[in-house]
Design a protein around this motif. Structure first.
Motif, short mmCIF file in Angstrom:
data_model
loop_
_atom_site.label_atom_id
_atom_site.label_comp_id
_atom_site.label_asym_id
_atom_site.label_seq_id
_atom_site.Cartn_x
_atom_site.Cartn_y
_atom_site.Cartn_z
N CYS A 9 0.71 -0.95 0.23
CA CYS A 9 -0.22 -0.07 0.61
C CYS A 9 0.61 0.71 0.07
O CYS A 9 0.44 2.37 -0.49
CB CYS A 9 -0.60 0.07 1.05
SG CYS A 9 -2.11 1.44 1.46
N VAL A 10 1.14 0.97 0.72
CA VAL A 10 2.52 2.35 1.11
C VAL A 10 3.12 3.30 -0.27
O VAL A 10 3.45 3.80 -0.95
CB VAL A 10 3.58 2.43 1.95
CG1 VAL A 10 4.54 3.54 1.80
CG2 VAL A 10 2.66 2.46 3.55
N LEU A 11 3.81 1.58 -0.37
CA LEU A 11 4.83 2.22 -2.26
C LEU A 11 3.85 2.26 -3.47
O LEU A 11 4.14 3.45 -4.37
CB LEU A 11 5.15 0.39 -2.48
CG LEU A 11 6.74 -0.22 -1.61
CD1 LEU A 11 6.68 -1.38 -2.61
CD2 LEU A 11 7.72 1.16 -2.04
N VAL A 12 2.52 1.73 -3.88
CA VAL A 12 1.69 2.22 -4.99
C VAL A 12 1.42 3.55 -4.37
O VAL A 12 1.28 4.38 -4.85
CB VAL A 12 0.48 0.68 -4.34
CG1 VAL A 12 -0.73 1.60 -5.74
CG2 VAL A 12 1.01 -0.56 -4.94
N HIS A 13 0.90 4.29 -3.65
CA HIS A 13 0.44 5.27 -2.98
C HIS A 13 1.70 6.12 -2.82
O HIS A 13 0.99 7.54 -3.68
CB HIS A 13 0.10 5.32 -1.92
CG HIS A 13 -0.95 4.94 -1.64
ND1 HIS A 13 -2.71 4.92 -2.68
CD2 HIS A 13 -2.25 3.69 -0.58
CE1 HIS A 13 -3.93 4.27 -2.49
NE2 HIS A 13 -3.54 3.67 -1.70
N ALA A 14 2.78 5.52 -2.53
CA ALA A 14 4.37 6.48 -2.98
C ALA A 14 4.46 7.09 -4.44
O ALA A 14 5.40 7.79 -4.60
CB ALA A 14 4.78 6.13 -2.03
N ALA A 34 5.60 -3.00 -8.65
CA ALA A 34 4.67 -3.20 -10.12
C ALA A 34 4.95 -4.63 -10.85
O ALA A 34 3.47 -5.68 -10.56
CB ALA A 34 5.32 -3.33 -11.35
N ARG A 35 5.13 -5.46 -9.58
CA ARG A 35 5.07 -7.09 -9.38
C ARG A 35 4.21 -7.44 -8.00
O ARG A 35 3.10 -8.28 -8.57
CB ARG A 35 6.45 -8.20 -8.79
CG ARG A 35 6.12 -9.53 -8.56
CD ARG A 35 6.27 -10.16 -9.68
NE ARG A 35 5.48 -11.86 -9.86
CZ ARG A 35 4.37 -12.03 -9.68
NH1 ARG A 35 3.35 -11.73 -10.09
NH2 ARG A 35 3.72 -13.44 -9.15
N SER A 36 3.97 -6.86 -7.18
CA SER A 36 3.15 -6.71 -6.06
C SER A 36 1.84 -6.20 -6.40
O SER A 36 0.53 -6.63 -6.12
CB SER A 36 3.29 -6.06 -4.70
OG SER A 36 3.25 -4.39 -4.93
N GLN A 37 1.40 -5.51 -7.46
CA GLN A 37 0.17 -4.91 -8.14
C GLN A 37 -0.39 -6.43 -8.75
O GLN A 37 -1.24 -6.07 -8.80
CB GLN A 37 0.58 -3.34 -8.54
CG GLN A 37 -0.64 -3.43 -9.02
CD GLN A 37 -1.93 -2.96 -8.02
OE1 GLN A 37 -1.95 -1.97 -7.03
NE2 GLN A 37 -3.08 -3.52 -8.28
N GLU A 38 0.30 -6.88 -9.47
CA GLU A 38 0.12 -8.12 -10.62
C GLU A 38 -0.38 -8.89 -9.01
O GLU A 38 -1.92 -9.73 -9.66
CB GLU A 38 1.06 -8.42 -11.39
CG GLU A 38 1.47 -7.09 -12.40
CD GLU A 38 3.02 -7.68 -12.78
OE1 GLU A 38 3.58 -9.61 -12.64
OE2 GLU A 38 3.65 -7.71 -13.72
N ILE A 39 0.40 -9.17 -8.12
CA ILE A 39 -0.50 -10.45 -7.76
C ILE A 39 -1.80 -9.96 -6.84
O ILE A 39 -2.15 -10.75 -6.78
CB ILE A 39 1.04 -10.29 -6.22
CG1 ILE A 39 1.92 -11.18 -6.65
CG2 ILE A 39 0.48 -11.29 -4.91
CD1 ILE A 39 2.95 -10.71 -5.53
N VAL A 40 -1.75 -8.37 -6.17
CA VAL A 40 -3.35 -8.29 -5.76
C VAL A 40 -4.02 -8.14 -6.88
O VAL A 40 -5.50 -8.40 -7.10
CB VAL A 40 -2.92 -6.48 -5.31
CG1 VAL A 40 -4.21 -5.97 -5.10
CG2 VAL A 40 -1.62 -6.13 -4.54
#
Length: 167
Positions: A49-54, A113-119
């Motif tokens: 969450c922090v990475l994506v919003h930052a 980018a990878r974690s967003q694919e996972i989400v």
């Protein structure tokens, strides 16, 4: 009046579906699946969450904590973990010298980018358990509730605040 020892038929009749249970249970299970999936890339849900919003725009630690529904202590621990992993760092703001922002590193952007694919995959799999037509109806109905009747919590403040969606 007699005691109720051994009596089981005294419960009031339920006249409506237990919406609270259905939403709480499915939300809990989805969160556990999300946590397990993000562990594949060494992140927690909060770190993601922090990475994506930052990455979206320059944001302070306080702004990111609010977006992620984290208290100050949890946010500090989360950013410390991101810094230790080399995924983000605290920096002075370009627009306000008094403020410090959370800047995502190149490696952090790659992991995000990878974690967003996972989400996205976890959400797709959850919704994939329903026929397409039911998915669309469910999402429309949940959005209508989230933006309408269930948009604002009760003012009594006894329940923990749910994460707010940023528009």
């Amino acid at each position: 009046m007699g005691r109720l020892d051994g009596m089981t038929a005294m419960a009031p009749a339920r006249n409506e579906p237990d919406l609270s249970f259905l939403l709480d249970h499915t939300s809990h299970v989805l969160r556990t699946q999300m946590s397990a999936a993000l562990a594949e890339v060494g992140l927690t849900v909060r770190m993601h969450c922090v990475l994506v919003h930052a990455l979206e725009e320059e944001r302070t630690q306080i702004q990111l904590a609010e977006l992620g529904d984290m208290d100050k202590t949890t946010m500090v621990v989360t950013v410390d973990a991101l810094e230790k992993s080399g995924l983000a760092e605290r920096r002075p703001s370009a627009t306000d010298r008094r403020a410090r922002i959370i800047a995502v590193t190149e490696e952090g952007a790659r992991v995000a980018a990878r974690s967003q694919e996972i989400v996205d995959r976890v959400h797709r799999e959850a919704l994939g358990a329903l026929p397409k037509q039911e998915r669309e109806v469910l999402l429309r109905a949940l959005n209508r509730l989230a933006e309408g009747h269930l948009a604002v919590p009760s003012a009594d403040g006894t329940a923990r605040r749910a994460r707010q969606q940023v528009k």
